[in-house]
Design a protein around this motif. Structure first.
Motif, short mmCIF file in Angstrom:
data_model
loop_
_atom_site.label_atom_id
_atom_site.label_comp_id
_atom_site.label_asym_id
_atom_site.label_seq_id
_atom_site.Cartn_x
_atom_site.Cartn_y
_atom_site.Cartn_z
N ASP B 87 0.80 -1.23 0.00
CA ASP B 87 0.00 0.00 0.00
C ASP B 87 0.83 1.28 0.00
O ASP B 87 0.27 2.37 0.13
N ALA B 104 -1.56 4.54 -0.18
CA ALA B 104 -3.01 4.41 -0.21
C ALA B 104 -3.60 5.48 0.71
O ALA B 104 -3.02 5.81 1.74
N SER B 109 -2.19 3.09 6.35
CA SER B 109 -1.02 3.10 5.47
C SER B 109 -0.08 4.24 5.84
O SER B 109 1.14 4.07 5.90
#
Lengths: 88, 274
Positions: B87, B104, B109
């Protein structure tokens, strides 16, 4: 038999004892006085017989016992991925 | 072409380890979540002691099926440190400490990304993040560390929330001739802490072990290194960084007391003598 350190080993000698970190596995290893001395000699790469000569000059121990102990020590370091042994 | 808004946050632990997030985004939700989680650690002034990295970050849509335990991949290409996970991706120039990347649009994240970057920065400033509970007592801090399940949260829960630096990750750092503990926005079971940026002098560190009886025993250097190392958070596992961490532990062991603490679950805070 030529012995050298693996490339990925971080180490420091603290209060006479070597602490080794295998950065591939993140494992910490510590060595006793004889192991620390052997490790210092191995750090730049060495022949097994030369290593025995150096340790025999530092520690009062029979050559046959030293040979046996250092052979086991080298096997252990190799198993743990701390050294590379060439030409067994 | 969309005209994205630019948002900048400077997140600091103490006053001298900072991550500047430069983000181009129209996503107000993620910006608001970042503000909510880290606002206590925002620092507007740049001091001359400030040691920071600037990250220029773009957001990608958050994925629902992401597992937080995915491993961070670390790669060095010359001076370029590349950090990637499913991510997020970051490439940081280790000389200029400027990085570019994407993440992300999820607070989880961003939180993971910040843990990774801060853990790398900390070592450069003679510090590291320790999995531990940090408890404040006046100007001092007491650190309780141990592996998962050893009782860090159990200890933290016994104190008012305002006295906890974190129940999961505390920054420990050598500064001049003292060892300091810093609160972090990284929390475990207790989820959210005081949200205050605190700096306290460490008085003692305890290695936790659950037991039926209470016992405190001073740890020697060997025990300290062996018990501390597995609880230090560092993703960028290079020879240089591991070596520096061993050196930092040695300095710390000369300045503060490390102890093994065997404790029963029903221990009273008064029995901890802090």
């Amino acid at each position: 038999m030529y012995i050298k350190q693996e490339k990925n080993i971080a180490w420091r000698v603290i209060e006479g004892k070597a602490y080794l970190v295998n950065t591939k596995t993140s494992y910490l290893h510590s060595l006793d006085e004889v192991g620390t001395s052997a490790w210092r000699h191995i750090s730049g790469g060495t022949e097994f017989e030369k290593l025995l000569d150096k340790l025999a000059g530092e520690f009062e121990v029979k050559r046959t016992i030293l040979h046996k102990d250092i052979t086991e020590f080298i096997e252990e370091l190799e198993t743990k991925g701390l050294i590379e042994v060439c030409g067994g | 072409m969309k005209d994205f808004g630019s948002v900048k946050f400077k997140i600091c632990l103490g006053k001298d380890i900072c991550v500047v997030l430069n983000m181009s985004t129209e996503d107000k939700v993620i910006v608001s979540k970042i503000r909510e989680r880290y606002s206590g650690f925002f620092l507007n002034k740049v001091t001359r002691h400030s040691f920071s990295t600037t990250l220029n970050l773009d957001f990608t849509p958050a994925t629902d099926n992401f597992k937080d335990d995915n491993k961070v991949l670390v790669d060095f290409e010359g001076n370029l440190l590349k950090l990637s996970r499913k991510d997020f991706f970051l490439a940081i120039n280790t000389r200029t400490r400027e990085g570019n990347g994407r993440a992300a649009a999820s607070i989880y994240s961003i939180d993971s990304l910040l843990r990774v970057v801060f853990s790398w920065l900390a070592v450069e400033k003679k510090g590291f993040f320790l999995h531990c509970a940090g408890v404040v007592s006046g100007k001092n801090a007491f650190i309780f560390t141990g592996k998962s399940g050893s009782g860090k949260s159990t200890i933290a829960k016994k104190f008012p929330r305002k006295r906890i630096l974190s129940d999961e990750l505390v920054l420990l750092k050598v500064k001049k001739d003292k060892i300091f503990a810093y609160s972090t926005p990284f929390w475990g079971e207790l989820e959210k802490g005081t949200g205050e940026n605190l700096e306290k002098v460490i008085k003692k560190v305890f290695f936790l072990k659950k037991s039926n009886k209470l016992a405190v025993k001073k740890a020697n250097l060997e025990e300290t290194i062996e018990k501390l190392m597995p609880n230090i958070l560092f993703f960028v596992n290079s020879k240089e960084i591991s070596g520096k961490i061993l050196e930092i532990i040695t300095i710390m062991s000369e300045k503060i007391e490390f102890n093994s603490l065997l404790f029963p679950k029903n221990i009273k805070t008064g029995q901890l003598c802090i």
